[in-house]
Scaffold this motif. Sequence first.
Motif, PDB file in Angstrom:
ATOM      1  N   ARG A  41     111.640   5.467 -11.048  1.00  0.00           N
ATOM      2  CA  ARG A  41     110.985   6.606 -10.392  1.00  0.00           C
ATOM      3  C   ARG A  41     112.063   7.635 -10.106  1.00  0.00           C
ATOM      4  O   ARG A  41     113.096   7.301  -9.523  1.00  0.00           O
ATOM      5  N   PRO A  67     113.129  13.474  -6.612  1.00  0.00           N
ATOM      6  CA  PRO A  67     112.881  14.917  -6.792  1.00  0.00           C
ATOM      7  C   PRO A  67     114.094  15.747  -6.378  1.00  0.00           C
ATOM      8  O   PRO A  67     114.851  15.352  -5.485  1.00  0.00           O
ATOM      9  N   SER A 127     106.965   2.595  -5.035  1.00  0.00           N
ATOM     10  CA  SER A 127     105.720   3.099  -5.622  1.00  0.00           C
ATOM     11  C   SER A 127     104.518   2.314  -5.123  1.00  0.00           C
ATOM     12  O   SER A 127     103.455   2.884  -4.857  1.00  0.00           O
ATOM     13  N   ARG A 154     108.314  12.686   0.458  1.00  0.00           N
ATOM     14  CA  ARG A 154     107.879  14.065   0.605  1.00  0.00           C
ATOM     15  C   ARG A 154     107.086  14.514  -0.620  1.00  0.00           C
ATOM     16  O   ARG A 154     105.999  15.083  -0.515  1.00  0.00           O
ATOM     17  N   ASP A 155     107.658  14.194  -1.781  1.00  0.00           N
ATOM     18  CA  ASP A 155     107.036  14.560  -3.049  1.00  0.00           C
ATOM     19  C   ASP A 155     105.678  13.869  -3.229  1.00  0.00           C
ATOM     20  O   ASP A 155     104.715  14.480  -3.682  1.00  0.00           O
ATOM     21  N   ALA A 156     105.598  12.611  -2.839  1.00  0.00           N
ATOM     22  CA  ALA A 156     104.332  11.872  -2.967  1.00  0.00           C
ATOM     23  C   ALA A 156     103.267  12.484  -2.065  1.00  0.00           C
ATOM     24  O   ALA A 156     102.094  12.584  -2.451  1.00  0.00           O
ATOM     25  N   GLU A 197     103.180  15.648  -1.126  1.00  0.00           N
ATOM     26  CA  GLU A 197     102.798  16.927  -1.742  1.00  0.00           C
ATOM     27  C   GLU A 197     101.819  16.721  -2.893  1.00  0.00           C
ATOM     28  O   GLU A 197     100.815  17.416  -3.006  1.00  0.00           O
ATOM     29  N   ARG A 198     102.116  15.722  -3.727  1.00  0.00           N
ATOM     30  CA  ARG A 198     101.227  15.448  -4.859  1.00  0.00           C
ATOM     31  C   ARG A 198      99.838  15.027  -4.397  1.00  0.00           C
ATOM     32  O   ARG A 198      98.843  15.251  -5.083  1.00  0.00           O
ATOM     33  N   ALA A 199      99.781  14.363  -3.237  1.00  0.00           N
ATOM     34  CA  ALA A 199      98.490  13.922  -2.709  1.00  0.00           C
ATOM     35  C   ALA A 199      97.796  15.028  -1.917  1.00  0.00           C
ATOM     36  O   ALA A 199      96.723  14.821  -1.350  1.00  0.00           O
ATOM     37  N   GLY A 200      98.447  16.190  -1.875  1.00  0.00           N
ATOM     38  CA  GLY A 200      97.839  17.306  -1.162  1.00  0.00           C
ATOM     39  C   GLY A 200      97.914  17.188   0.355  1.00  0.00           C
ATOM     40  O   GLY A 200      97.119  17.782   1.078  1.00  0.00           O
ATOM     41  N   ASP A 210     100.139  17.772   3.768  1.00  0.00           N
ATOM     42  CA  ASP A 210     101.273  18.554   4.263  1.00  0.00           C
ATOM     43  C   ASP A 210     102.223  17.637   5.055  1.00  0.00           C
ATOM     44  O   ASP A 210     101.979  17.323   6.217  1.00  0.00           O
ATOM     45  N   TRP A 211     103.316  17.233   4.407  1.00  0.00           N
ATOM     46  CA  TRP A 211     104.228  16.285   5.053  1.00  0.00           C
ATOM     47  C   TRP A 211     104.923  16.907   6.271  1.00  0.00           C
ATOM     48  O   TRP A 211     105.329  16.188   7.180  1.00  0.00           O
TER      49      TRP A 211
END
Lengths: 433, 433
Positions: A320, A323, B113, B146-148, B150-153, B155-156
Motif C-alpha cells: 500500500r 500518500p 488495509s 487521512r487518505d482513506a 478522504e477517499r471515503a468522503g 472529512d478527517w
Amino acid sequence: MNVDIGNALASVASPGVSRDSLERLDERVADAHERIEAGRANDEHGYAALNLPERTDPDEIRETVAPVADADALLTVGIGGSALGAATITNALAAESDVEAVYLDNVDPAWISTQLGRLPLERTAINVVSRSGTTAETLANFLVVRDAFERAGVDWTERTIVTTGESGPLRDLSDRRDLPSLRVPDGVPGRFSALSAVGMVAAAVCGHDLEALLSGAAAEADSLAGSLFECPAYAYGTTAYALDARGAGTNAMMPYAESLDTYAEWFAQLWAESLGKDGLGQTPVRALGATDQHSQIQLYRAGPRDKLVSFVVPDERDDRSIPATDVDDLAYLGEATLGELLSAEFEATEASLAAAGRPNVRIELERVDEYELGGLLYGMEAACVLAGELYDVNPFNQPAVEWAKRATRGLLGEGTFEEAESVTEKTELRVER
Amino acid sequence: MNVDIGNALASVASPGVSRDSLERLDERVADAHERIEAGRANDEHGYAALNLPERTDPDEIRETVAPVADADALLTVGIGGSALGAATITNALAAESDVEAVYLDNVDPAWISTQLGRLPLERTAINVVSRSGTTAETLANFLVVRDAFERAGVDWTERTIVTTGESGPLRDLSDRRDLPSLRVPDGVPGRFSALSAVGMVAAAVCGHDLEALLSGAAAEADSLAGSLFECPAYAYGTTAYALDARGAGTNAMMPYAESLDTYAEWFAQLWAESLGKDGLGQTPVRALGATDQHSQIQLYRAGPRDKLVSFVVPDERDDRSIPATDVDDLAYLGEATLGELLSAEFEATEASLAAAGRPNVRIELERVDEYELGGLLYGMEAACVLAGELYDVNPFNQPAVEWAKRATRGLLGEGTFEEAESVTEKTELRVER
C-alpha cells in the motif's frame, strides 16, 4: 523456509558460534537425524508428529465440518496446543477468510461473557478440542458455551465439531450427542499437532487450502537431511542450541508481519514446553516487528548478551503506497510504500543488532500463505525435535505442569490432593499501600 | 496495589533474596527515594512522570475530544509509548465502553488495509500521537489513514485529535489544519506518559473515568516512602532488582485477567527500554494466566533458574457460573464458577512454582477498574524508576534505538547515513530448502 545464520557466527556476534564449532556440531546433527528418521519410521511417540503431512486426511476434515459450512464465526474452545496451532493458521490467513475465528483459551468470566454476547450464535460454529478430553478450562468453557447457545435457542448439537482422543469425558459427551468428531492423532503431543485435525478443523471452517498447508509441510519434511548446512530446520535448531550453550538463554521470536503475531505465541509454547526441563531450555520471548522496535530493541541491543533474536520475514506482501504530503520533513515517506518502510525497518534492525554484535537469525518465507505457513510450522517443529536431541532431553513430555493441575482439582473439591494443601502454607511478606 | 514478595525470599526460592539482604537494600531504597523526591520536586527529566497525577488536566482532555464524542470507533495512530499506555487502559476497560478502540502500531500494509476496510470511517475518530512528531511509522500511517478518510468522503479534519510536542512536523500539520490538539507533557518519556494526554485521550473518547484513573495513581504516589517495607511499588522494584542480581535475568509478567493482556506489553516496554542498557536489565516476558499455564509453566518450573514470575491478580471480578453437566467426570466443575476456577488455577500455579523453589511475586488489585489501573500503572513506573536507581542507570533514555532509526531513514533515501551502508555488508550463511 530458508534460514540465514550468518549473523549468529562468532565472527559477527558475541555470543556467537564459530564455523569450526558448527562443523563439529554437524556430526551430532547427522546422528540426531538418524534417530529422528528411525522415530518417524516406527511412528514413535512424538516423532510421529513429523509424519503428519502424509497422515492427515484433508477430505475427512472437510467432510466432518460440512454441517457448519455456513458459519460466519467459529468459536474454538481449547487451550495450549489445542488452540495455538489453529489460531496461528487462521490468524495468519484471516485476510483471506470471511469467517471470524475466536479462541476461548482462557477461563476469564468477563471476557467469555463479552465474546458470547457479541457473536451471532445462530451463525457460529463451535470447535471443541481437548486431547485428553479432561482439560478443566476447556470443558468448563464448553459447558458455558453450550448453555449460552441453549439460552439463545440455538441447537448447539447441530453446530459443534469435537476433536479429542479415543476415550474420555469429551469423547463420551460427543458419542452420546452423536456430534461430528475427529480423533487427535496418536503419539502426537498437542503442541506438535497443528498439522492434524487439532489445527486444521479451524482452517477448514475458515475456508483455507488444507492441501497447500500439508504440501508446504511435506516439502519441509523432504528437506530434512543429515547436515545442518543442507537443512534449514536443522540449521535453525542447531544455531539456537549452540547460542544457548554460549549464553543466549533467551530466544526472541520476532516476525515482521502483523498476521504472524500468533505464530510467535505458538513458537513460544513449542520451545518452552519441549525444551524447558532438567534446568535446561531457552526462554522464548514473543516479539513483533516493527512494533517492538519501539519497545524491546533498546534491551536487545544494549542489555545483557543473553539473547538470540529470530526474525521471520516474508519476501513478498500485498503493499500500500504512502500518500505524498504537504509537510516537507515527511516528503521522503511519500516516495515509499508501507511495505518498503517495513522492509527498511527490518533490515535496519537486523543490521543494528549485528553492528552491536548481538546474534540474530533470519527465517525467510516467500510470502504468508498456506504453503509457506505449513513449511514454517513443520520446520520449527523439526528444529525443536533436533534441539531436543542436542540437549539430550525428551521434547515430547511436559511433566512439570502436572503439579498445578492436581492442586487445581484439589482446590475445586474434586478429591484429596496433597498439592492443594501446600497452597495454604504460602510464605507471606505483604507490603500494603 | 498491594505486593506480596514472600515467595521471592531465599527461604522459599532459589534464586531468592534473604531478609537480611532486603534490609541492607532498604538503606539504598531510602537514598533512592530521596533522589526520586528531589527529582519530582524539581520536575527533572523523567522524574516529572511521577507528578502526572496532579499535572494532568482531565477537563482539558475531555474538552479537546468533545468534537468526536459521537464516535463508535477510535483509531489511535502511534507506536511504542504513544500506543501502549492508551491501549492498556482501553483494553483493560473495554467491557465498559461502546467505543471500539483500535491501535495502528505497526506499518504492515495488509493489516492496515484490513482495519481501514472494516471500520465505519464516518463514525471513527482518529487519535494521532507522536512525542517528536517525526516517528516514521506513525506519520506514514497517519498519511495513509487521512487518505482513506478522504477517499471515503469523510472529512478527517473534523475527526482527528493530535497529541504531540511543541514543534515538529506533526505540530505543523496540526496547526495548519487547525486540529484540536494536546501537548505531550514536558520531561516525560513516552513509556512513562500513560497518565497524560498520551494515554488519556483514548480513555476519554471511550468514556472512562479520567478522575478515577488519576486518583488511583495519586494514591499510589502518596504511598511512596523511604522503605520498601512500607511502599508496594518499591517492594516490587527492589525485589525484581535483587532477583536479577541473583540470577533471575528474566521477569515474566503474568496477569490473571484477559483484559490485562496489553498491560503486560506495556510493562515489557517500560522494563526493557528503561533498564536495558550498559549490559544490564531484566528481560521482560509477556505471559497470561491461565492460558500460559498450558504453554510456559513447564519451562518456568523446570527450566533454568533464571526467572522471576510476577503475577497480577484482581481480588474481585464479575463471575459466571459453570452449568452442571451430565458427564460424571466433570461434575466437580458444575459446582464452581469460572472465576473460582481461574482463582484456583492461579493459586495452584503460584504454589507450584514455590514448591519447585522458583521465585514469584504477587501484585494484588481489588478489581480491574480505573482507580486500580491508575494505581498499577503508577506503581510499576515508580518501581521502574527505583530499579533504575538501584542499577545506577538512567531509566529515562533509550540511546540504542537511534542506530536503526538512522539506518531506516538512509534506506528510504532521506539522506546519507553511514548506518544504512552497513546494512548491505551483512555476513550471510544461508541454508536453503
